[in-house]
Design a protein around this motif. Structure first.
Motif, PDB file in Angstrom:
ATOM      1  N   UNK A 157       0.837  -1.208   0.000  1.00 43.33           N
ATOM      2  CA  UNK A 157       0.000   0.000   0.000  1.00 43.33           C
ATOM      3  C   UNK A 157       0.868   1.253   0.000  1.00 43.33           C
ATOM      4  N   UNK A 158       0.490   2.220  -0.805  1.00 41.57           N
ATOM      5  CA  UNK A 158       1.250   3.457  -0.874  1.00 41.57           C
ATOM      6  C   UNK A 158       0.977   4.202  -2.162  1.00 41.57           C
ATOM      7  N   UNK A 159       1.670   5.325  -2.318  1.00 40.32           N
ATOM      8  CA  UNK A 159       1.534   6.183  -3.491  1.00 40.32           C
ATOM      9  C   UNK A 159       2.841   6.124  -4.268  1.00 40.32           C
ATOM     10  N   UNK A 160       2.753   5.766  -5.559  1.00 40.34           N
ATOM     11  CA  UNK A 160       3.938   5.612  -6.394  1.00 40.34           C
ATOM     12  C   UNK A 160       3.838   6.580  -7.567  1.00 40.34           C
ATOM     13  N   UNK A 161       4.701   7.569  -7.585  1.00 45.35           N
ATOM     14  CA  UNK A 161       4.634   8.607  -8.617  1.00 45.35           C
ATOM     15  C   UNK A 161       5.399   8.236  -9.882  1.00 45.35           C
ATOM     16  N   UNK A 162       6.353   7.344  -9.792  1.00 44.86           N
ATOM     17  CA  UNK A 162       7.205   7.040 -10.944  1.00 44.86           C
ATOM     18  C   UNK A 162       6.988   5.627 -11.477  1.00 44.86           C
ATOM     19  N   UNK A 163       5.919   4.982 -11.096  1.00 45.60           N
ATOM     20  CA  UNK A 163       5.654   3.625 -11.558  1.00 45.60           C
ATOM     21  C   UNK A 163       5.176   3.681 -13.010  1.00 45.60           C
ATOM     22  N   UNK A 164       5.789   2.884 -13.871  1.00 47.40           N
ATOM     23  CA  UNK A 164       5.396   2.897 -15.276  1.00 47.40           C
ATOM     24  C   UNK A 164       4.017   2.274 -15.442  1.00 47.40           C
TER      25      UNK A 164
END
Length: 278
Positions: free
Chosen positions: A3-10
């Motif tokens: 769980x979390x926020x991923x800004x750079x995930x393709x």
């Protein structure tokens, strides 16, 4: 994924996750667990073929929301006569330079740019898709079942909304019908739930609808409380059904509520006699 926020995930990494997504929720609600399993969990399932409509939508998203992705990942075919020596050379050079990119026909590229420019020239639409963050991947655990869930909002502006860009044939009041048919109420409820669970401050879900044909009209819609409430109710049903299927290992097809396997078939509402007709 945790769980979390991923800004750079393709985009590819995001879609490779087995976490429950909005499209999965809509499949569970509109079709059956068997259709969900076939689309998302069957080890022998075929890759989803990209349709022209999906390719256009993805190109418009890149042009509007991720200009750097548009520049790096898309290539528009040049105008050239491949029967001539010069044309063959031009095409060969293009093929070499566009290796690994999504290649759009010249007409597709022009259409994507025209649609994207219509959004960016619309004052309110531009303000909603500029500033903030685009294509952020959000993962969270459902509070009741512990199921890992995911969503990938098109854009999160500083003003505290979730913004979704939609290409459509008709952005007028007809968009209301198509929004329901495509399960956009699931999307509004799902994305708001996920963003809030991840600690993102968001109050409204906004659709930026842009037509795919000239003059590429734009309309802005806010998901109403009643639309979100309907979506939330169906989302809860889908998550619970999904959890039961995971636990049992069974992915049934069409069933009635009583579980007998026999469904009631009646006439459609429009075929029933109306008061005063006789």
């Amino acid at each position: 994924m945790k769980p979390g926020i991923y800004e750079k995930l393709s985009n590819a990494e995001y879609h490779s996750s087995s976490a429950l997504s909005r499209s999965g929720v809509t499949t569970l609600c509109r079709r059956s667990p068997l259709h969900f399993w076939a689309a998302h969990q069957d080890p022998h399932r075929k890759p989803v073929e990209e349709t022209p409509a999906l390719r256009l939508g993805s190109a418009v998203h890149a042009y509007v929301l991720e200009p750097e992705v548009w520049e790096s990942d898309y290539a528009v075919a040049p105008r050239c006569d491949r029967r001539t020596k010069e044309g063959k050379a031009t095409w060969a050079s293009f093929v070499e330079e566009s290796e690994g990119k999504t290649v759009l026909k010249r007409e597709e590229g022009a259409q994507a740019v025209a649609i994207g420019e219509a959004v960016l020239k619309h004052d309110l639409a531009r303000s909603l898709v500029r500033g903030g963050a685009s294509e952020v991947s959000v993962f969270w655990e459902d509070e009741e079942t512990g199921i890992l869930c995911r969503c990938r909002p098109d854009h999160l502006p500083p003003s505290g909304q979730v913004v979704d860009l939609k290409t459509t044939l008709d952005a007028s009041s007809a968009f209301e019908k198509s929004a329901y048919n495509f399960g956009y109420h699931h999307q509004a409820a799902w994305y708001l739930y996920g963003c809030r669970a991840a600690g993102i401050d968001c109050r409204d879900f906004i659709f930026v609808a842009v037509e795919k044909t000239y003059p590429y009209a734009v309309a802005i819609y806010r998901a109403s409380n009643s639309l979100i409430a309907l979506g939330r109710e169906e989302v809860r049903y889908a998550i619970k059904y999904y959890a039961r299927c995971l636990e049992s290992g069974k992915w049934p097809g069409y069933m009635d509520e009583g579980g007998t396997g026999i469904r009631s078939l009646g006439p459609p509402s429009w075929a029933l006699p109306r008061a005063g007709d006789h």
